[in-house]
Design a protein around this motif. Sequence first.
Motif, PDB file in Angstrom:
ATOM      1  N   ARG A 157       0.858  -1.185   0.000  1.00  0.00           N
ATOM      2  CA  ARG A 157       0.000   0.000   0.000  1.00  0.00           C
ATOM      3  C   ARG A 157       0.895   1.236   0.000  1.00  0.00           C
ATOM      4  NH1 ARG A 157      -4.119  -2.369   4.621  1.00  0.00           N
ATOM      5  NH2 ARG A 157      -5.345  -3.712   3.238  1.00  0.00           N
ATOM      6  N   THR A 158       0.945   1.891  -1.139  1.00  0.00           N
ATOM      7  CA  THR A 158       1.869   3.016  -1.296  1.00  0.00           C
ATOM      8  C   THR A 158       1.177   4.357  -1.126  1.00  0.00           C
ATOM      9  OG1 THR A 158       1.538   3.361  -3.675  1.00  0.00           O
ATOM     10  CG2 THR A 158       3.114   1.658  -3.008  1.00  0.00           C
ATOM     11  N   GLY A 159       2.019   5.379  -0.910  1.00  0.00           N
ATOM     12  CA  GLY A 159       1.530   6.742  -0.952  1.00  0.00           C
ATOM     13  C   GLY A 159       1.240   7.121  -2.394  1.00  0.00           C
ATOM     14  N   SER A 160       0.867   8.349  -2.629  1.00  0.00           N
ATOM     15  CA  SER A 160       0.560   8.826  -3.979  1.00  0.00           C
ATOM     16  C   SER A 160       1.781   8.666  -4.886  1.00  0.00           C
ATOM     17  CB  SER A 160       0.150  10.300  -3.915  1.00  0.00           C
ATOM     18  OG  SER A 160      -0.102  10.806  -5.212  1.00  0.00           O
ATOM     19  N   LEU A 161       1.592   8.041  -6.040  1.00  0.00           N
ATOM     20  CA  LEU A 161       2.696   7.774  -6.958  1.00  0.00           C
ATOM     21  C   LEU A 161       3.109   9.034  -7.700  1.00  0.00           C
ATOM     22  CD1 LEU A 161       1.456   4.368  -8.422  1.00  0.00           C
ATOM     23  CD2 LEU A 161       3.258   4.718  -6.730  1.00  0.00           C
ATOM     24  N   PHE A 212       7.998   3.385   6.380  1.00  0.00           N
ATOM     25  CA  PHE A 212       7.079   2.246   6.440  1.00  0.00           C
ATOM     26  C   PHE A 212       6.103   2.371   7.613  1.00  0.00           C
ATOM     27  CE2 PHE A 212      11.091   0.771   4.552  1.00  0.00           C
ATOM     28  CZ  PHE A 212      10.636   0.266   3.340  1.00  0.00           C
ATOM     29  N   THR A 213       5.956   3.579   8.147  1.00  0.00           N
ATOM     30  CA  THR A 213       5.077   3.806   9.287  1.00  0.00           C
ATOM     31  C   THR A 213       3.623   3.528   8.911  1.00  0.00           C
ATOM     32  OG1 THR A 213       6.566   5.567  10.027  1.00  0.00           O
ATOM     33  CG2 THR A 213       4.374   5.471  11.045  1.00  0.00           C
ATOM     34  N   GLU A 214       2.890   2.876   9.808  1.00  0.00           N
ATOM     35  CA  GLU A 214       1.477   2.618   9.556  1.00  0.00           C
ATOM     36  C   GLU A 214       0.730   3.944   9.387  1.00  0.00           C
ATOM     37  OE1 GLU A 214      -2.322   0.271  11.601  1.00  0.00           O
ATOM     38  OE2 GLU A 214      -0.311   0.137  12.489  1.00  0.00           O
ATOM     39  N   GLY A 215      -0.053   4.057   8.336  1.00  0.00           N
ATOM     40  CA  GLY A 215      -0.809   5.274   8.052  1.00  0.00           C
ATOM     41  C   GLY A 215      -0.123   6.204   7.076  1.00  0.00           C
ATOM     42  N   VAL A 216       1.135   5.912   6.715  1.00  0.00           N
ATOM     43  CA  VAL A 216       1.888   6.819   5.843  1.00  0.00           C
ATOM     44  C   VAL A 216       1.355   6.829   4.416  1.00  0.00           C
ATOM     45  CG1 VAL A 216       3.629   5.146   5.072  1.00  0.00           C
ATOM     46  CG2 VAL A 216       4.230   7.577   5.253  1.00  0.00           C
ATOM     47  N   ALA A 217       0.704   5.742   3.983  1.00  0.00           N
ATOM     48  CA  ALA A 217       0.233   5.670   2.599  1.00  0.00           C
ATOM     49  C   ALA A 217      -0.869   6.680   2.298  1.00  0.00           C
ATOM     50  CB  ALA A 217      -0.257   4.252   2.291  1.00  0.00           C
ATOM     51  N   ILE A 271       5.439   8.704  -3.108  1.00  0.00           N
ATOM     52  CA  ILE A 271       6.559   7.833  -3.441  1.00  0.00           C
ATOM     53  C   ILE A 271       6.809   7.862  -4.945  1.00  0.00           C
ATOM     54  CG2 ILE A 271       5.080   5.786  -3.676  1.00  0.00           C
ATOM     55  CD1 ILE A 271       7.438   4.128  -2.557  1.00  0.00           C
ATOM     56  N   SER A 272       8.069   7.826  -5.312  1.00  0.00           N
ATOM     57  CA  SER A 272       8.453   7.786  -6.722  1.00  0.00           C
ATOM     58  C   SER A 272       7.951   6.493  -7.358  1.00  0.00           C
ATOM     59  CB  SER A 272       9.983   7.858  -6.830  1.00  0.00           C
ATOM     60  OG  SER A 272      10.427   7.367  -8.071  1.00  0.00           O
ATOM     61  N   LYS A 273       7.462   6.589  -8.583  1.00  0.00           N
ATOM     62  CA  LYS A 273       7.016   5.393  -9.297  1.00  0.00           C
ATOM     63  C   LYS A 273       8.172   4.411  -9.472  1.00  0.00           C
ATOM     64  CE  LYS A 273       3.301   7.666 -11.897  1.00  0.00           C
ATOM     65  NZ  LYS A 273       2.805   8.050 -13.234  1.00  0.00           N
ATOM     66  N   GLU A 274       9.365   4.934  -9.696  1.00  0.00           N
ATOM     67  CA  GLU A 274      10.533   4.065  -9.854  1.00  0.00           C
ATOM     68  C   GLU A 274      10.791   3.273  -8.573  1.00  0.00           C
ATOM     69  OE1 GLU A 274      13.977   6.119 -11.162  1.00  0.00           O
ATOM     70  OE2 GLU A 274      13.012   6.952 -12.944  1.00  0.00           O
ATOM     71  N   ASP A 275      10.697   3.943  -7.445  1.00  0.00           N
ATOM     72  CA  ASP A 275      10.917   3.262  -6.164  1.00  0.00           C
ATOM     73  C   ASP A 275       9.829   2.215  -5.921  1.00  0.00           C
ATOM     74  OD1 ASP A 275      13.234   4.634  -5.524  1.00  0.00           O
ATOM     75  OD2 ASP A 275      12.182   6.214  -4.417  1.00  0.00           O
ATOM     76  N   ALA A 276       8.579   2.567  -6.256  1.00  0.00           N
ATOM     77  CA  ALA A 276       7.477   1.623  -6.085  1.00  0.00           C
ATOM     78  C   ALA A 276       7.664   0.406  -6.980  1.00  0.00           C
ATOM     79  CB  ALA A 276       6.142   2.307  -6.398  1.00  0.00           C
TER      80      ALA A 276
END
Length: 308
Positions: free
Chosen positions: A232-236, A248-253, A258-263
């Motif tokens: 579950r990622t943050g906004s790409l 990786f903190t709970e609720g951060v997404a 987050i970079s699409k490359e990193d995702a």
Amino acid sequence: MPPPPLLPRLAPTPAPAPRARDRGAGALPSPGGRGRQALLAVARARGKDEASFTDRILDYIEGGPKLRRWYGAPDLLPKDGGAEDEEAESPVDIEEPRDAVLVTDGDSEIGQMVILALILKRARVKALVKDKRSTEEAFGTYVECMVGDIEDKSFTKKALRGVRAVISPVDDGFFSEPIDLKGVEHIVLLSQLAVYRNSGGLQAIMNSKLKKLAERDEEVVLASGIPSTIIRTGSLQSTPGGERGFDFTEGVAAKGRISKEDAATICVEALDGIPQKTLIFEVANGNEKVADWKAWFAEQIKRDEEIK
């Protein structure tokens, strides 16, 4: 006269490496960190009028377009015609070694980044695409392109033939349709559900369909009984990867980015860590550095199993 470098900041064209027949036909060189970043930069910059993606990969790694044939790279079909690339249909009941990774929505930007990362890992790649010709021009013979309707059971059976793992990098509803996933050993689902649930106003209305697809995808994956990793990622974001760490903190997404490359990198690295049941975690860009993803996933799986 030597061909111009792929990007202005790259080093001069490297000297020719051994021919493909000397080092193993079909082998793809594995560039170092700087090379990988350059290739990902090309993925972001790819446009209809630019040289094909595979051309650029080979130009950088192998020394220029004139060496394509020398290294055994396949010729590309002309853009204005030529032989059709339709393959003869093979019986759907033929068993194949389950060594392929299927990427859903291979036409998307992040889907192409996932495909590239898999190629660099020398994985056998299958991809669901809408434009087969464009994808084959981009990645050549390194990807088996699948075009069809996911509601067609015969098509999905063909697409999943020989597949050991499925990576779904976008909320495209791939798992929303009844699909026979028998034989699949691992599912990696990149989910934007937290982002959709946190959106409000007009953005919430625009994301309503994607939210339903994301919810359905997660439900089906969780109920499948197949070992699954739900990321579950943050906004790409269309920003360079590898420049920041992670959170990786709970609720951060819900509010992070987050970079699409990193995702895409995390999706591919997740293949090396198969949980017994399901591993779910949130991630956005932050300050935590991950030097060894295989070890990181092993630790998360162990911790998750101890909690359960």
